[in-house]
Design a protein around this motif. Structure first.
Motif, mmCIF file in Angstrom:
data_model
loop_
_atom_site.group_PDB
_atom_site.id
_atom_site.type_symbol
_atom_site.label_atom_id
_atom_site.label_comp_id
_atom_site.label_asym_id
_atom_site.label_seq_id
_atom_site.Cartn_x
_atom_site.Cartn_y
_atom_site.Cartn_z
ATOM 1 N N ASP A 94 -1.205 2.728 -5.756
ATOM 2 C CA ASP A 94 -1.603 3.434 -6.977
ATOM 3 C C ASP A 94 -0.813 2.865 -8.152
ATOM 4 O O ASP A 94 0.343 3.234 -8.375
ATOM 5 N N VAL A 95 -1.433 1.965 -8.912
ATOM 6 C CA VAL A 95 -0.746 1.272 -10.003
ATOM 7 C C VAL A 95 -0.263 2.251 -11.068
ATOM 8 O O VAL A 95 0.889 2.183 -11.528
ATOM 9 N N THR A 96 -1.121 3.162 -11.459
ATOM 10 C CA THR A 96 -0.776 4.103 -12.529
ATOM 11 C C THR A 96 0.408 4.979 -12.136
ATOM 12 O O THR A 96 1.358 5.147 -12.911
ATOM 13 N N TYR A 149 0.886 -1.167 0.000
ATOM 14 C CA TYR A 149 0.000 0.000 0.000
ATOM 15 C C TYR A 149 0.923 1.216 0.000
ATOM 16 O O TYR A 149 2.147 1.088 0.085
ATOM 17 N N PHE A 150 0.376 2.411 -0.124
ATOM 18 C CA PHE A 150 1.194 3.620 -0.119
ATOM 19 C C PHE A 150 1.184 4.264 1.268
ATOM 20 O O PHE A 150 0.230 4.104 2.041
ATOM 21 N N THR A 151 2.231 5.013 1.568
ATOM 22 C CA THR A 151 2.287 5.808 2.788
ATOM 23 C C THR A 151 2.906 7.164 2.452
ATOM 24 O O THR A 151 3.572 7.325 1.435
ATOM 25 N N LEU A 201 -2.911 -3.778 -2.046
ATOM 26 C CA LEU A 201 -4.270 -3.273 -1.843
ATOM 27 C C LEU A 201 -4.453 -2.020 -2.692
ATOM 28 O O LEU A 201 -3.891 -0.975 -2.408
ATOM 29 N N VAL A 202 -5.252 -2.122 -3.751
ATOM 30 C CA VAL A 202 -5.398 -1.021 -4.705
ATOM 31 C C VAL A 202 -6.703 -0.241 -4.514
ATOM 32 O O VAL A 202 -6.967 0.712 -5.236
#
Length: 399
Positions: A323-325, A280-282, A359-360
């Motif tokens: 965030d895949v993109t 996931y992102f942070t 987790l997108v």
């Protein structure tokens, strides 16, 4: 032929670069020396390493492979030195059984105490409009050495007897101009702290300690080692040139650009680049965060990061969906700096917190294998824990 690995954080930092650096450094035979290169940023980095014997350390001024006895740290010319934090961390590492061996490039910039204090005081005066700085004076060091006096470690060593005068002149001549540029008026007590002579004396002692416990070198040191692990700091989305996120950026190149420049004198090497992300992102600090969510959206019981605590300058640690993109675009943009043949790899950490998936979105998951296909790559390292022993190479690894 040299074996070279470059570890890059692909997001906003805190992806697991310390974990992967330790993993790659420890993979070399114990009899073979490993040069662990820090090639951007400075002591604002916080790279966590946990060993199987229970030792834990957040590396800032030293390579994250330092727990391995065959490891040597090289602070390249792109690294910004902070003698005060160097001494503090050196002694902490000694208490954990590590005696760091450190090379410093002669052209490394050196932070003065007033750089740190300007950084912290201006952020405090900004109140709710803070930039999200780490508060260790990285940007202020760059500004001062660009506009007042370029204090590299080599220059300071040659003119050590003039250091107190350099600092005093900076405080009386440069600091008022800089504060005017920043539209900040300090209180009397803040000025008293900046002019405190005891701070200057302690700082000079710290610099002397640094000189006594390091070796100042030129970039040809890179040619003396066959096993090299480059350790990036921060992440691609915080790169100084990533204007989409301005002004909440870090004043350095967070991708491969600096590392490739350092390797310019190396004709041939087996080079691979590993882009690291959490599942996931942070983000720790202010600024745009497109996929931000509550930590309970990532994990029902919530998440608590052991390294990134709420502090006065960065605020709360923030969470978001992968965030895949953005990830794909950032990696592809960074790879444009390549000028030689390489192997590109991915590493996904913290998978134990998301059930083994990226987790997108809310209840939306992506397999690591599917991310590899999206990126048109073959190799992935996956981590379900905080130690090097918890890392596995994906079944899609080749060779």
């Amino acid at each position: 032929m040299k074996n070279v690995k470059i570890v890059i954080g692909a997001n906003f930092g805190d992806e697991g670069k310390g974990l992967l650096t330790d993993y790659f450094c420890s993979a070399f035979p114990a009899r073979e020396k490993v040069l662990n290169v820090r090639f951007n940023g400075g002591a604002q980095a916080g790279h966590t390493v946990v060993k199987s014997d229970g030792r834990r350390h957040v590396f800032s001024h030293f390579g994250s492979g330092s727990f391995n006895e065959n490891n040597l740290t090289y602070l390249s010319r792109y690294f910004i030195l902070n003698p005060m934090l160097f001494v503090k961390e050196y002694k902490v590492l000694e208490s954990k059984g590590v005696v760091p061996r450190v090379y410093i490039h002669k052209d490394c910039l050196v932070t003065f105490p007033c750089d740190v204090m300007i950084n912290q005081m201006v952020e405090a005066h900004r109140d709710k409009n803070r930039h999200g700085s780490c508060g260790v004076g990285i940007y202020e060091t760059i500004m001062r050495t660009s506009n007042h006096q370029k204090t590299t470690i080599g220059y300071i060593k040659e003119n050590f007897d003039q250091l107190a005068n350099m600092i005093a002149n900076t405080i009386e001549v440069y600091v008022p101009k800089r504060l005017h540029e920043l539209n900040t008026e300090l209180t009397d007590s803040e000025w008293e702290l900046i002019r405190n002579e005891n701070i200057t004396e302690n700082y000079i002692d710290d610099l002397l300690f640094m000189f006594q416990h390091t070796e100042i070198v030129e970039n040809n040191i890179i040619n003396e080692y066959d096993n090299i692990v480059f350790e990036g700091a921060q992440g691609l989305l915080l790169d100084a040139d990533n204007k989409e996120y301005y002004p909440h950026l870090t004043p350095s190149h967070t991708g491969i650009k600096n590392a490739i420049q350092i390797l310019s004198s190396v004709d041939a090497c087996d080079l691979s680049i590993c882009y690291v992300t959490r599942s996931y992102f942070t983000r720790h600090g202010a600024g745009l965060f497109k996929t931000e969510c509550d930590s309970t959206d990532i994990k029902p019981e919530g998440l608590r990061d052991k390294t990134n605590q709420t502090n006065a300058y960065q605020g709360n640690f923030r969470y978001g969906y992968f965030d895949v993109t953005t990830f794909k675009r950032s990696v592809e943009k960074d790879l444009a700096f390549l000028n030689r043949i390489v192997t590109v790899e991915l590493a996904v950490t913290h998978l134990d917190e998301t059930g083994g998936h990226l987790l997108v979105g809310n209840r939306e998951k992506l397999e690591v294998a599917d991310l590899l296909k999206i990126m048109n790559l073959n190799t992935a390292y996956t981590s379900n824990g905080e130690k090097a022993e918890d890392i596995q190479c994906s079944d899609l690894c080749m060779g």
